[in-house]
Design an enzyme around this catalytic site. Structure first.
Site, short mmCIF file in Angstrom:
data_model
loop_
_atom_site.label_atom_id
_atom_site.label_comp_id
_atom_site.label_asym_id
_atom_site.label_seq_id
_atom_site.Cartn_x
_atom_site.Cartn_y
_atom_site.Cartn_z
N CYS A 299 0.57 11.24 -5.11
CA CYS A 299 -0.73 11.58 -5.71
C CYS A 299 -1.46 12.62 -4.88
O CYS A 299 -2.21 13.43 -5.40
CB CYS A 299 -1.57 10.32 -5.89
SG CYS A 299 -1.54 9.28 -4.44
N GLU A 397 -1.68 18.12 -13.10
CA GLU A 397 -0.82 17.46 -12.13
C GLU A 397 0.60 17.38 -12.70
O GLU A 397 0.80 16.86 -13.80
CB GLU A 397 -1.35 16.05 -11.85
CG GLU A 397 -0.58 15.34 -10.77
CD GLU A 397 -1.18 13.97 -10.45
OE1 GLU A 397 -1.64 13.30 -11.38
OE2 GLU A 397 -1.18 13.61 -9.26
#
Lengths: 485, 295
Positions: A299, A397
């Site tokens: 992440c 992302e």
């Protein structure tokens, strides 16, 4: 040179296969861990967990439905008062015992993690497992010192905690969630990710071995629907979630309506900023760790690289050369740097984002010499140059081994562009000049700023984001706050 | 990150065929060294025999000879004679080894004597004092002066990284030496080496210090196409450490450097362990130290 040497010189010296030989015992089927025992799911449903490196099924996993979640919640609620009343030093003993047991089983757990998730054994062995043990050791130490952690207050546990964890660091995320909750006297219903439930279920066995009172930790497996049932259950007094921003938003709405405290650790699009005065070889290592650690399934991955224009060409050339050294292949080979992509679904997402990147005009650099394995989920490490801030690759992302390289001229421009994202999890700054580090670090919209390093984790260091990367911290004193009232 | 990267090479698992090939490669790169006040002609002759055929037990394929024997200038004639007809080269330390504190004239004479006695390679020391005081030109000038005296003999420049201490210093010094040696002349591949240490102090050839030299050499190659050699020396005693070095070479400068022409390992006792490990790969059990060490 002798003949033998010229043979080496001609063929080149390569590493022979070095497979990890430890093979953990894997059952064909796993139940739900409720009230200290593995139970058959009342739903009667199971799903497969797959080894993404081979595409083969490792085991059948129970899928929890509403009844199962009810049972887990009831067990957690029943175990709550006694566990909360227990002296901190006694709770600490359980955690110490668990930490030691994890160290003893570290190799088996590391192999299991690599088989279920596709990450290289080098990482699960040298990064994941040591951090897992450290997390339990660290929080075991807090269990009897909470009155010093929260000076002037008598803190009490919140009660039943719903914890939902992702597939990128399955066991480590379980540790990050369980350790502070247990140290503070809460009971837990944990839901591992559906693609990587095995290590959490083996952790449950260790919980049995250390005689943790039944019901203190319950582990229910399943996909998104199970997660929703866990988070929205009426017994829950605290929700902790690590995963996508999309699910985080939903949880925020639901918990807000019920006034349930929530911590979220969501996605990121973290910048790595390299100034011309940085030691280039070291910055390269930081960039490599930032984006290609765990196939980019991180992440806090440093997925946007900003390089000062004057060294852009040199840096990109050095990055290409370094990328050639990455060894992609069998996650259980000790020399593998890049393992398998976690799941078919994730692989397709990465492929589609890379395709969009090419269509939008960015230039793909992909230097893997060897062909990808024919079976399983694989994607080569790569990076894009010529990325514009408006490109999808600069905004979304990817959660894969795909880096976007951009350049800047002045520190102001670097700061502006680094912060121009909805996310705010981590940032990396590379410069030899101390004053620049302080200036830039203080102006990053990010929960974590690494200076001349990247991906440094410690149980004592709070981890978490700002903006759409979430709120709340895990680890350190800050991480305890979410689990007391 | 430097330490982290250097440590990552030690995590590579070198097994089976790659271990056998790596050990043999390492043997062929050894500069078998003795630099003691008590070195005697007899001792040095024994060392030379060992250099030519390092393994007392015949193995298939045979264990290669080492790259060179490295001694003080006074012993060069004896070594020259003992190595005659073999592929092993004669390397001599010079220039006021190990401290380099003698006046430049004497250091050049020292070099001259070694060359005249028949040394193929000169391992020089730089004036660390001058470098640390910031007198970089002085260091560059002395490298060029020694190079002049060397003629066709290959030159290895010892930085003594333990005294330079910081990564910045080590990298800057390597760049300085490489630049000085190749500024006014066309340097052939492998004609000039940078070497970490004298072996007379600790720390010597640490993984980070060798990595810094390799990076400097790699950048020089990318800029000029010339291949400078690298020689870690000092404190490398185990076969495993030698394999770690080969891994670092492979992943930093590439396969091209995996030859004794461009990479050497300066050591005295390393050869014993390399041979011992090679015997293990063929016998399946370890040879006793007294089985392999014949010097």
């Amino acid at each position: 040179m002798t003949q033998a040497d010229s043979a080496v010189a001609a063929a080149g010296w390569d590493y022979s296969p070095a497979p990890e030989r430890t093979r953990p015992e894997i059952d064909s089927e796993y139940g739900l861990f409720i009230d200290g025992e593995f139970k058959k799911p009342r739903s009667g449903k199971v799903f497969d967990t797959i080894n993404p490196a081979t595409g083969e099924r490792l085991a059948r996993i129970a899928e929890a439905n509403e009844d199962d979640v009810d049972a887990a919640m009831a067990a957690a609620r029943a175990a709550g008062p006694k566990w909360a009343r227990m002296k901190g030093r006694e709770r600490g003993k359980y955690l110490f015992r668990l930490a030691r047991r994890i160290q003893e089983c570290a190799r088996e757990l590391a192999v299991l993690e690599s088989m279920d998730g596709g990450k290289p054994i080098r990482e699960s062995r040298d990064v994941d497992l040591p951090l897992v043990a450290q997390h339990f050791f660290y929080h075991a130490g807090w269990a009897d010192k909470l009155q010093w952690a929260f000076a002037g207050r008598t803190v009490r546990p919140r009660g039943v905690c719903a914890q939902i964890i992702p597939w990128n660091f399955p066991l480590l995320m379980a540790a990050w969630k369980l350790a502070p909750a247990l140290a503070c006297g809460n009971t837990v219903v944990l839901k591992p990710a559906e693609t990587t439930p095995l290590t959490a279920l083996h952790l449950a066995r260790l919980l049995q071995e250390i005689d943790l009172p039944p019901g203190v930790v319950n582990i229910v497996t399943g996909a998104g629907e199970t997660g929703r049932l866990v988070a929205s259950h009426s017994a829950v007094r605290k929700v902790a979630f690590t995963g996508s921003t999309e699910v985080g938003r939903t949880l925020m709405r639901e918990t807000a309506a019920r006034e349930i405290p929530l911590t979220l650790e969501l996605g990121g699009k973290s910048p790595n900023i390299v100034f011309a005065d940085a030691p280039i070889d070291q910055a390269i290592e930081g960039v490599v760790s930032g984006i290609w650690f765990n196939q980019g399934h991180v992440c806090c991955a440093g997925s946007r690289l900003f390089v000062e224009e004057s060294i852009l060409e040199t840096f990109v050339a050095a990055l290409r050369d370094r990328m050639k050294q990455l060894r992609l292949g069998d996650p259980l080979d000790k020399n593998t740097d890049i393992g398998a992509i976690n799941s078919q679904g994730q692989l397709e997402r990465i492929r589609s984002l890379v395709r969009i990147g090419q269509e939008e005009g960015a230039i793909l650099h992909d230097v893997q010499a060897a062909p990808l394995p024919s079976k399983g989920c694989w994607f080569p490490p790569c990076f894009f140059t010529g990325v514009q801030p408006s490109h999808t690759l600069a905004r979304e992302e990817v959660f894969g081994p795909v880096l976007s390289v951009m350049s800047f001229r002045t520190p102001e421009e670097a700061i502006r562009r680094a912060n121009a994202t909805p996310y705010g999890l981590a940032a990396g700054i590379w410069t030899d000049k101390g004053s620049k580090i302080f200036e830039i670090a203080s102006r990053m919209d990010a929960g974590i700023v690494w200076c001349n390093t990247y991906n440094q984790f410690d149980a004592a260091a709070p981890f978490g984001g700002v903006k759409e990367s979430g709120f709340g911290r895990e680890g350190g004193l800050h991480g305890l706050r979410a689990y007391v009232r | 990150m430097l330490a982290q990267r250097a440590a990552s090479f030690t995590k590579r698992s070198i097994k089976a065929e790659s271990k056998r090939a790596g050990l043999r490669l390492a043997v062929s790169m050894v500069d078998l060294t003795t630099l003691e006040g008590a070195d005697s002609p007899e001792l040095v002759r024994a060392l030379c025999r060992r250099a030519i055929s390092p393994c007392p037990t015949p193995l298939d394929p045979p264990v290669p000879s080492v790259a060179a024997v490295c001694i003080y200038p006074r012993l060069v004639p004896i070594v020259r004679e003992a190595l005659a007809g073999s592929s092993v080269r004669v390397a001599s330390v010079a220039t006021g080894f190990p401290s380099g504190q003698a006046p430049l004239e004497m250091r050049l004479q020292d070099t001259q004597a070694a060359i005249e006695a028949g040394a193929d390679e000169i391992d020089m020391v730089i004036s660390r004092g001058a470098f640390l005081a910031g007198r970089f030109d002085e260091v560059a000038d002395e490298v060029r002066a020694v190079q002049e005296v060397c003629g066709d003999a290959h030159l290895k420049v010892i930085l003594e990284t333990g005294e330079l201490e910081t990564p910045d210093n080590i990298r800057r010094c390597a760049d300085l030496v490489i630049d000085a040696a190749s500024r006014d002349r066309a340097v052939q591949d492998g004609e000039v080496f940078v070497k970490t240490s004298t072996g007379k102090m600790s720390p010597a050839a640490t993984m980070p210090s060798v990595l810094l030299l390799l990076e400097s050499v790699r950048d020089h190659f990318n800029a000029t196409g010339v291949r400078i050699g690298v020689k870690p020396a000092g404190g490398i005693r185990r076969a495993k450490a030698a394999l770690h070095l080969l891994v670092m070479v492979r992943e930093t400068v590439g396969q091209d450097w995996l030859t004794p022409d461009l990479f050497r390992i300066g050591a005295s006792s390393l050869l014993d362990d390399l041979v011992r490990q090679l015997l293990w790969t063929s016998r399946g059990c370890y040879a006793a130290m007294h089985d392999v060490a014949v010097t």
